[in-house]
Motif scaffolding. Structure first.
Motif, mmCIF file in Angstrom:
data_model
loop_
_atom_site.group_PDB
_atom_site.id
_atom_site.type_symbol
_atom_site.label_atom_id
_atom_site.label_comp_id
_atom_site.label_asym_id
_atom_site.label_seq_id
_atom_site.Cartn_x
_atom_site.Cartn_y
_atom_site.Cartn_z
ATOM 1 N N ALA A 202 9.507 -7.690 -3.734
ATOM 2 C CA ALA A 202 9.041 -6.197 -3.293
ATOM 3 C C ALA A 202 9.989 -5.301 -2.867
ATOM 4 N N ALA A 203 11.026 -5.943 -1.856
ATOM 5 C CA ALA A 203 11.896 -4.884 -1.584
ATOM 6 C C ALA A 203 12.753 -4.274 -2.598
ATOM 7 N N THR B 286 0.621 -1.116 -0.086
ATOM 8 C CA THR B 286 0.135 -0.205 0.113
ATOM 9 C C THR B 286 0.829 0.991 -0.198
ATOM 10 N N GLN B 287 1.850 1.162 0.739
ATOM 11 C CA GLN B 287 2.798 2.447 0.923
ATOM 12 C C GLN B 287 3.706 2.760 -0.683
ATOM 13 N N ALA B 288 3.935 1.691 -1.076
ATOM 14 C CA ALA B 288 4.450 1.683 -2.161
ATOM 15 C C ALA B 288 3.700 1.908 -3.528
ATOM 16 N N TYR B 289 2.565 1.932 -3.288
ATOM 17 C CA TYR B 289 1.455 2.131 -4.356
ATOM 18 C C TYR B 289 1.308 3.717 -4.233
ATOM 19 N N LEU B 290 1.467 4.352 -3.083
ATOM 20 C CA LEU B 290 1.198 5.777 -2.868
ATOM 21 C C LEU B 290 2.696 6.491 -2.923
ATOM 22 N N SER C 80 -6.226 -12.235 1.247
ATOM 23 C CA SER C 80 -5.395 -13.138 0.746
ATOM 24 C C SER C 80 -5.135 -13.125 -0.743
ATOM 25 N N LEU C 81 -6.294 -13.156 -1.723
ATOM 26 C CA LEU C 81 -6.501 -12.850 -2.898
ATOM 27 C C LEU C 81 -5.870 -11.933 -3.605
ATOM 28 N N PHE C 82 -6.185 -10.580 -2.858
ATOM 29 C CA PHE C 82 -6.127 -9.042 -3.199
ATOM 30 C C PHE C 82 -4.578 -9.310 -3.191
ATOM 31 N N ALA C 83 -3.911 -9.850 -1.803
ATOM 32 C CA ALA C 83 -2.412 -9.633 -2.002
ATOM 33 C C ALA C 83 -1.795 -10.440 -3.132
ATOM 34 N N GLU C 84 -2.181 -11.484 -3.318
ATOM 35 C CA GLU C 84 -1.604 -12.321 -4.431
ATOM 36 C C GLU C 84 -2.095 -11.701 -5.802
ATOM 37 N N ALA C 85 -3.092 -11.322 -6.127
ATOM 38 C CA ALA C 85 -3.278 -10.549 -7.397
ATOM 39 C C ALA C 85 -2.366 -9.289 -7.356
ATOM 40 N N LEU C 86 -1.918 -8.567 -6.374
ATOM 41 C CA LEU C 86 -1.184 -7.365 -6.579
ATOM 42 C C LEU C 86 0.360 -7.600 -6.676
ATOM 43 N N ARG C 87 0.723 -8.775 -6.094
ATOM 44 C CA ARG C 87 2.030 -9.451 -6.338
ATOM 45 C C ARG C 87 2.134 -9.532 -7.849
ATOM 46 N N ALA C 88 1.117 -10.366 -8.524
ATOM 47 C CA ALA C 88 1.518 -10.570 -9.742
ATOM 48 C C ALA C 88 1.518 -9.453 -10.563
ATOM 49 N N PRO D 129 1.714 -5.215 -9.694
ATOM 50 C CA PRO D 129 1.276 -4.417 -8.760
ATOM 51 C C PRO D 129 0.480 -3.003 -9.095
ATOM 52 N N ASP D 130 0.592 -2.725 -10.464
ATOM 53 C CA ASP D 130 -0.210 -1.535 -11.002
ATOM 54 C C ASP D 130 -1.214 -2.145 -11.844
#
Length: 579
Positions: free
Chosen positions: A83-84, A53-57, A452-460, A462-463
């Motif tokens: 992600a890092a 979330t912080q990265a998106y912002l 859990s699915l949202f996290a997986e989707a945004l790892r796949a 992020p934008d």
């Protein structure tokens, strides 16, 4: 529920792996090792989501702090390491970005996403040879990875190693087939290097695949002239003019060739698009319409002329399937999705053996705000063509939009399985499907599975705008983190500013924040596109009811119910209003 309305293109990247789903055990003192590990995994996942979330912002330093804390609990999680790496890259810290990217690849050496990521970091850092080596290793491990092959060839071109680049494209074509994107790239290199025979071979293949493309035919004529084959050049230029009578370059080249061969030239003041006689045959009318449609681009006059010619075709031959399909396509391009759906479905009744036609008709219904019909049509097509990924995907979104959650989840899961099995797995499509599934779970009250699915989707991806939109909508439904949800919705709109589903999401978030005037404005904008789904009408009805304008609320709620009759809660609300 906001839909994904963009069927999409097919890439070859797989999505990133997810954290294991864990249940929070009841607290035991002291905790058992298994319970402790479960708690640590849960804490790592929470920190990971907050970091994303912080990265998106754009708060990459804050994101890094959260990722570092998460790594204390899950030091070997490749997604966290990656992600890092992304956060360090955003801060222009290439050295640390490469360090974490290399660790991510070490933890998950078989995941092509991480191999792509480190290759791109090498490339962006100017370490071209290292990037080339990374892509070469990836291609060796995943020969079907088209993106890796294209990037490898582009790097060779950037180094001036044209012969090696051509060899890379030729190998890709040999292994992956004569894909248009590969052929177009190698054609450019052949022409740049003056390899007329290679260019000729490639152009002929492209024309066989694409049909009479005027630009390719004109290029073919130029090649034949350089190869001293004037008769073949004449045939190519004549074919270019037949495909596009307004092609001035082809007309000029043809007249020059005629003169050099001693043949009579066409009159220079002859109009390229002479008016067709009233008695012109359907086939001649259709050919002219197809030529106009192919070259119209954003020319609304040419598009209207093509549509008029197609209507004349259908007046003479009401069973002309080609005219119905092209007319449907013209309406679709113009955003007149309801008319497009009507013509495409009429064509489908006459030619049900074309899976692409089933897909086009279902997509037009989905875009026109008729998700039930879109789903039903896609399901009919799947009886004839089982396992067609695009049809399965359209069925899933239609089912989701029309409120049939369980069936939609089944189709989304099938989409993910089929993409893996047939080699068409794509990070963007995977992210969109998982985000849609997450939105369904959130709507059904299963917030743990949704998160859990949202996290997986945004790892796949992020934008991905659809993933961002679905997460924003889910937060709005729960009434949680509405300021964050608003930012996500606006990010999605920034990427697809004309998408009514995203306007609907933003409007609903604003309504949940008590900003009814702004909410009404965005919801009306969604409806004004002519492509809004039933949710936008229902939401605007809710806004009107909150403003005590019950007459307007009734109008919008009734329209939502017409579009999606399977909404008992809305039906009950209307019944109470009518009492």
């Amino acid at each position: 529920m906001p839909p994904l309305l963009r069927p999409i293109g097919i890439l070859l990247l797989a999505g990133l792996p997810s954290f294991a789903s864990v249940a929070v055990a009841q607290q035991i003192s002291p905790p058992a090792p298994e319970a402790m590990r479960a708690l640590e995994a849960t804490r790592a996942q929470q920190l990971f989501i907050r970091g994303l979330t912080q990265a998106y912002l754009g708060n990459h330093e804050a994101a890094l702090a959260l990722f570092d804390e998460a790594l204390q609990f899950a030091p070997h999680e490749a997604a966290l390491l990656s992600a890092a790496a992304d956060a360090y890259a955003a801060l222009d810290d290439v050295s640390n970005a490469l360090f974490y990217a290399e660790q991510a690849l070490r933890e998950a050496p078989d995941n092509p996403y991480y191999a792509h990521r480190i290759a791109r970091l090498y490339r962006d850092a100017g370490r071209t040879e290292d990037a080339l080596a990374a892509y070469a290793r990836l291609v060796e491990r995943v020969p079907s990875d088209l993106d890796a092959r294209l990037e490898m060839a582009r790097l060779l071109v950037s180094l001036g190693r044209y012969t090696d680049a051509i060899a890379a494209y030729e190998t890709a074509i040999e292994q992956l087939g004569e894909r248009p994107e590969l052929l177009r790239q190698i054609l450019h290199l052949y022409r740049q290097r003056g390899d007329d025979r290679g260019a000729l071979r490639t152009l002929q293949t492209l024309i066989e695949q694409d049909g009479p493309n005027p630009a390719y035919l004109r290029m073919l004529g130029e090649l034949y002239q350089r190869l001293d084959d004037p008769d073949a050049a004449v045939a190519a230029y004549e074919a270019a003019l037949a495909a596009d009578p307004d092609d001035a370059e082809a007309a000029q080249a043809l007249q020059t060739l005629y003169r050099s061969l001693g043949r009579p030239t066409a009159s220079p003041d002859r109009p390229h698009h002479a008016a067709l006689p009233e008695a012109a045959s359907p086939d001649r009318l259709y050919a002219r319409a197809a030529s106009l449609a192919a070259s119209a681009g954003s020319d609304t006059a040419a598009t209207a002329e093509a549509a008029g010619l197609l209507e004349r075709v259908l007046e003479q031959d009401p069973e002309h399937t080609g005219a119905m399909i092209l007319l449907g396509d013209l309406h679709y391009r113009a955003g007149a999705y309801a008319q497009a759906a009507e013509w495409l479905e009429r064509a489908l009744q006459r030619n049900p053996r074309d899976p692409q036609l089933w897909l086009q008709a279902a997509a037009a219904h989905l875009q026109s705000g008729q998700p039930r019909r879109a789903a039903d049509l896609a399901e009919e097509g799947l009886i004839l063509f089982p396992g067609q990924v695009p049809l399965v995907r359209i069925a899933a979104y239609g089912l989701m939009e029309s409120g049939r959650s369980e069936a939609a989840l089944h189709r989304f899961e099938e989409t993910l399985v089929l993409m893996r099995e047939d080699g068409t797995d794509d990070a963007g499509e995977r992210a969109a499907a998982m985000a849609a599934m997450a939105a369904i779970h959130a709507r059904n009250g299963d917030t743990a599975r949704a998160d859990s699915l949202f996290a997986e989707a945004l790892r796949a991806d992020p934008d991905h705008p659809v993933a961002l939109n679905h997460l924003a909508y889910s937060l709005a439904l729960r009434g949680e983190r509405l300021a964050e949800a608003e930012r996500m919705a606006r990010r999605a709109l920034a990427r697809q500013p004309d998408e009514p589903a995203f306007m609907d999401t933003l409007g609903w978030i604003l309504f949940r924040q008590g900003r009814t005037e702004e909410a009404a404005d965005w919801l009306q904008r969604a409806i004004d596109t002519g492509r809004a789904g039933p949710a936008a009408y229902e939401h605007l009805g809710d806004v009107m009811a909150a403003r005590q304008d019950l007459a307007a609320a009734r109008i919008f709620w009734r329209r939502a119910l017409e579009m999606n009759p399977d909404n008992p809660a809305l039906r009950a609300r209307l019944d109470r209003l009518d009492e």
